[in-house]
Each structure stands twice: as C-alpha cells, then as structure tokens.
Design a protein around this motif. Structure first.
Motif, mmCIF file in Angstrom:
data_model
loop_
_atom_site.group_PDB
_atom_site.id
_atom_site.type_symbol
_atom_site.label_atom_id
_atom_site.label_comp_id
_atom_site.label_asym_id
_atom_site.label_seq_id
_atom_site.Cartn_x
_atom_site.Cartn_y
_atom_site.Cartn_z
ATOM 1 N N THR A 111 -20.628 -2.189 23.405
ATOM 2 C CA THR A 111 -20.220 -2.571 22.056
ATOM 3 C C THR A 111 -21.045 -3.787 21.650
ATOM 4 O O THR A 111 -21.090 -4.784 22.376
ATOM 5 C CB THR A 111 -18.723 -2.919 22.008
ATOM 6 N N ILE A 112 -21.708 -3.702 20.514
ATOM 7 C CA ILE A 112 -22.537 -4.798 20.028
ATOM 8 C C ILE A 112 -21.786 -5.519 18.913
ATOM 9 O O ILE A 112 -21.360 -4.905 17.930
ATOM 10 C CB ILE A 112 -23.897 -4.275 19.524
ATOM 11 N N ARG A 113 -21.615 -6.828 19.103
ATOM 12 C CA ARG A 113 -20.821 -7.638 18.170
ATOM 13 C C ARG A 113 -21.756 -8.386 17.220
ATOM 14 O O ARG A 113 -22.617 -9.132 17.665
ATOM 15 C CB ARG A 113 -19.959 -8.617 18.967
ATOM 16 N N ILE A 114 -21.532 -8.162 15.937
ATOM 17 C CA ILE A 114 -22.387 -8.741 14.898
ATOM 18 C C ILE A 114 -21.660 -9.912 14.244
ATOM 19 O O ILE A 114 -20.533 -9.764 13.770
ATOM 20 C CB ILE A 114 -22.720 -7.700 13.813
ATOM 21 N N GLY A 115 -22.292 -11.060 14.201
ATOM 22 C CA GLY A 115 -21.693 -12.241 13.583
ATOM 23 C C GLY A 115 -22.082 -12.373 12.126
ATOM 24 O O GLY A 115 -23.227 -12.113 11.737
ATOM 25 N N SER A 116 -21.109 -12.787 11.306
ATOM 26 C CA SER A 116 -21.349 -12.953 9.872
ATOM 27 C C SER A 116 -20.516 -14.097 9.332
ATOM 28 O O SER A 116 -19.418 -14.374 9.816
ATOM 29 C CB SER A 116 -20.976 -11.660 9.127
ATOM 30 N N ARG A 117 -21.048 -14.758 8.296
ATOM 31 C CA ARG A 117 -20.208 -15.655 7.501
ATOM 32 C C ARG A 117 -19.170 -14.812 6.770
ATOM 33 O O ARG A 117 -19.310 -13.592 6.647
ATOM 34 C CB ARG A 117 -21.055 -16.420 6.494
ATOM 35 N N LYS A 118 -18.136 -15.495 6.237
ATOM 36 C CA LYS A 118 -17.039 -14.786 5.595
ATOM 37 C C LYS A 118 -17.255 -14.538 4.108
ATOM 38 O O LYS A 118 -16.450 -13.850 3.473
ATOM 39 C CB LYS A 118 -15.729 -15.568 5.781
ATOM 40 N N SER A 119 -18.316 -15.095 3.546
ATOM 41 C CA SER A 119 -18.513 -14.939 2.109
ATOM 42 C C SER A 119 -18.754 -13.469 1.765
ATOM 43 O O SER A 119 -19.207 -12.671 2.588
ATOM 44 C CB SER A 119 -19.696 -15.778 1.624
ATOM 45 N N GLN A 120 -18.468 -13.132 0.514
ATOM 46 C CA GLN A 120 -18.626 -11.744 0.075
ATOM 47 C C GLN A 120 -20.071 -11.275 0.253
ATOM 48 O O GLN A 120 -20.321 -10.165 0.740
ATOM 49 C CB GLN A 120 -18.209 -11.619 -1.393
ATOM 50 N N LEU A 121 -21.030 -12.121 -0.135
ATOM 51 C CA LEU A 121 -22.431 -11.739 -0.015
ATOM 52 C C LEU A 121 -22.819 -11.542 1.448
ATOM 53 O O LEU A 121 -23.485 -10.561 1.802
ATOM 54 C CB LEU A 121 -23.334 -12.784 -0.669
ATOM 55 N N ALA A 122 -22.394 -12.472 2.308
ATOM 56 C CA ALA A 122 -22.714 -12.352 3.728
ATOM 57 C C ALA A 122 -22.172 -11.052 4.307
ATOM 58 O O ALA A 122 -22.847 -10.368 5.085
ATOM 59 C CB ALA A 122 -22.160 -13.553 4.496
ATOM 60 N N LEU A 123 -20.946 -10.701 3.933
ATOM 61 C CA LEU A 123 -20.334 -9.476 4.465
ATOM 62 C C LEU A 123 -21.038 -8.231 3.939
ATOM 63 O O LEU A 123 -21.229 -7.259 4.689
ATOM 64 C CB LEU A 123 -18.847 -9.444 4.132
ATOM 65 N N VAL A 124 -21.438 -8.230 2.682
ATOM 66 C CA VAL A 124 -22.197 -7.090 2.144
ATOM 67 C C VAL A 124 -23.487 -6.914 2.941
ATOM 68 O O VAL A 124 -23.861 -5.796 3.337
ATOM 69 C CB VAL A 124 -22.496 -7.305 0.644
ATOM 70 N N GLN A 125 -24.171 -8.019 3.190
ATOM 71 C CA GLN A 125 -25.441 -7.959 3.921
ATOM 72 C C GLN A 125 -25.224 -7.499 5.357
ATOM 73 O O GLN A 125 -25.975 -6.667 5.880
ATOM 74 C CB GLN A 125 -26.109 -9.347 3.884
ATOM 75 N N THR A 126 -24.185 -8.029 6.003
ATOM 76 C CA THR A 126 -23.920 -7.692 7.397
ATOM 77 C C THR A 126 -23.520 -6.228 7.548
ATOM 78 O O THR A 126 -23.968 -5.537 8.470
ATOM 79 C CB THR A 126 -22.829 -8.615 7.966
ATOM 80 N N HIS A 127 -22.698 -5.744 6.653
ATOM 81 C CA HIS A 127 -22.279 -4.341 6.745
ATOM 82 C C HIS A 127 -23.440 -3.393 6.439
ATOM 83 O O HIS A 127 -23.501 -2.291 6.999
ATOM 84 C CB HIS A 127 -21.073 -4.077 5.845
ATOM 85 N N TRP A 128 -24.368 -3.825 5.601
ATOM 86 C CA TRP A 128 -25.576 -3.014 5.380
ATOM 87 C C TRP A 128 -26.364 -2.896 6.681
ATOM 88 O O TRP A 128 -26.804 -1.791 7.060
ATOM 89 C CB TRP A 128 -26.444 -3.630 4.283
ATOM 90 N N VAL A 129 -26.531 -4.019 7.384
ATOM 91 C CA VAL A 129 -27.244 -3.991 8.669
ATOM 92 C C VAL A 129 -26.506 -3.098 9.663
ATOM 93 O O VAL A 129 -27.117 -2.269 10.354
ATOM 94 C CB VAL A 129 -27.399 -5.426 9.229
ATOM 95 N N LYS A 130 -25.197 -3.249 9.730
ATOM 96 C CA LYS A 130 -24.407 -2.424 10.643
ATOM 97 C C LYS A 130 -24.608 -0.933 10.362
ATOM 98 O O LYS A 130 -24.806 -0.125 11.290
ATOM 99 C CB LYS A 130 -22.923 -2.784 10.512
ATOM 100 N N GLU A 131 -24.567 -0.565 9.087
ATOM 101 C CA GLU A 131 -24.710 0.851 8.721
ATOM 102 C C GLU A 131 -26.100 1.380 9.066
ATOM 103 O O GLU A 131 -26.232 2.524 9.535
ATOM 104 C CB GLU A 131 -24.428 1.022 7.224
#
Length: 324
Positions: free
Chosen positions: A11-31
């Motif tokens: 399982t690979i754990r991805i770290g992100s800030r909690k801001s809306q923009l950060a989460l959009v960017q992080t979930h794009w990378v995850k996908e």
C-alpha cells in the motif's frame, strides 16, 4: 527494499495538504498512478502545514521556506507516508537530507491571472483606475506589478482560493492576482478575467507543475512515479528554473520570475530579479541544450548577479534581517 512493481500487496501512502486545491491535485496523481498500476493500493493521507495555519501574516514576513511542505516531509522521513504531492512552486529548491524530487508532472498554464470585482468587468489590468486595490501575497507579483503599475494600491491577501475570492467579491479588493493553473484545476476558469502577459509578470519557478517528493532511497517508487506521471519537457524546464532560483534566493523570499520554452532540443530560460518597490529590474535570457537544464539555470543566475541582481538580493536580505 520491497519492489513496488513486483509486490502488489504494498500500500502506497500519498501525503497531501488539506486545502481543496491540494486535494484535487493529489487525487489526480492517485488516479493516474492507479491507471498504470491497478494492482497497487494508493491511499491519501492529509496534513495541515504551517502555511495553512498562519493566515494573518504576509508570507514575506514569515519566510516561505518549507511553509507548505515541512510537515509532509517529516511524514516521509518518519515513514508515515511514502510520497507527497506539492505545487512545485511551493517546494524549496534545497530538500532535506534523505528526500528527493522524484517526478514532475506535465505543466498547466504557468501564467498569472487577473480576477476582478464585478464592478470592473469591463476593465483589463491596463485600464483599471488609479488607486485600484490589488490583492497578492507574492513578492514576485508585487514587484513586477509595481514596476508596471505604480498607480495601484497593493494589499496582501492570504487564504485558500475560495477565501480569496470571497474577500474580492465582498469588495475588500478591486482585483486579485492568482495562478491560472490553480483556478483551472478547481474548475474556476470562468473567473479568469485576463491572463497576464509574461511581458508584465514572469511566472514563479515551477508554477503550474506538480512536484512529487519521496525518500531518496525508495528507488522502486521513484521508477514507478517517473514511468507513470513524469513529463520530460516540463521536468527540464522546471529543473532549469529551480537551479536559477537555488543560486539566487539566499534563504529568503525574493522577487524572482521566470519563463521557459523548449523547441526541439533547445531550452530557453528568461529570468528576472526585481526590487520589492518595483523600481529596479534585472533580466536576461539564456538558451542551450535541454539536457543541460540545471547548468543553464545556474549560468543565468550568475549572469544576473553580475548585472546588479546581487545588490537587490543583499538589500532584501538586510530588510528581512531587520524585521526578524
């Protein structure tokens, strides 16, 4: 070390800030990663950074070194997360020992955007009235805009994009300056009133790209990230920009802007160093082989030093030390 590719149970754990923009960017990378590696589990873990918590002080006053990255970096060092997704412009050019910039994603439009209050829908930045209150939290934007528009009043604006928009719409500002890429990623392209030409404001180092940071010894993960999401042209452009900044910044926030282009195998980097009051600008351009991106960035930085940038940098550093 466990192989990311061969061990589908990891399982690979991805770290992100909690801001809306950060989460959009992080979930794009995850996908994107999930598409390339469907057998691996990817989890997003969120953290609040110092920059998210201190919202009533200008960034220039508290320094921006690691403000939006330090907690995520500690998470990697302490094995709580495996990699972090950053807006590359927020990632310091010198990383903590043991961490590495593993991959850089394809860049969105790196330009700055003018976002206006409804009463100025018929204006462009050149036609806003004298005394217009312009919000920005960036010394880079401030210095270049002061140079071009000394008749505006500039006021610091902090908070996430939604908070800044609310302040603008409530009439605290006549216009604010934001990154085109952030607005587009949040589905707020309709608020981009004008894309500011690079002749007026060169963009921030790394702006529009995402930087993926991980532990330097996790070679399997680095290979996975490069294979799935690295964009070679963006990487070369951003490595040149980051080398330029690394040589010049001297440990404090500095009004530095850049613009890069790649044509064939040739990379062209334009850089600027400005005084905070906008009175002095030192700029130059360099071109060379894209494979020598970091060397080109360093050479341009040294060229600007010799043309007067060092005086500007020394004054800014002295001012920061007086304020601290």
């Amino acid at each position: 070390m466990t192989s990311v590719v061969s061990d589908s149970k990891r399982t690979i754990r991805i770290g992100s800030r909690k801001s809306q923009l950060a989460l959009v960017q992080t979930h794009w990378v995850k996908e994107e990663l999930q598409k390339s590696f469907p057998d691996i589990t990817f989890e997003v873990h969120t953290m609040s950074t110092q920059g998210d918590k201190i919202l009533d002080v200008a960034l220039a006053k508290i320094g921006d070194k690691g403000l939006f990255t330090k907690e995520l970096e500690l998470g990697m060092i302490n094995q709580e997360i495996d990699f972090a997704v950053h807006s590359l412009k927020d990632l310091p050019t010198n990383l903590p020992e043991g961490l590495a910039l593993a991959a850089i994603t394809e860049r969105e439009n790196p330009a700055d955007a003018l976002v206006v209050h409804e009463k100025y829908q018929d204006k462009q930045i050149d036609t806003l009235p004298a005394g217009a209150v312009i919000g920005t939290s960036s010394l880079r934007r401030l210095a270049q805009l002061r140079h071009n528009y000394p008749h505006f009043n500039f006021k610091d604006v902090r908070g996430n994009l939604n908070t800044r928009m609310k302040k603008l719409d409530a009439g605290e500002y006549d216009a604010i300056i934001l990154a085109v890429a952030g607005l587009e990623r949040l589905g707020m392209s309709d608020r981009i009133h004008q894309v500011i030409p690079s002749e007026i404001s060169l963009h921030a180092v790394g702006q529009g790209a995402l930087g993926i940071e991980c532990r330097a010894d996790d070679t399997e993960l680095i290979s996975l990230l490069k294979e799935a999401i690295e964009h070679p042209q963006t990487r070369d452009r951003c490595l040149a920009e980051r080398a330029f900044l690394r040589v010049l910044e001297g440990g404090c926030q500095v009004p530095i802007g850049v613009n890069t282009e790649i044509a064939g195998d040739t990379l062209t980097l334009k850089g600027i160093v400005a005084s905070v009051d906008g009175q002095r600008l030192v700029q130059d351009t360099i071109s060379g082989a894209a494979k020598d991106a970091e060397q080109l960035g360093s050479q341009l930085a040294e060229s600007l030093r010799q043309q007067g940038a060092q005086e500007i940098l020394n004054e800014i550093l002295a001012e920061v030390q007086r304020d601290s």
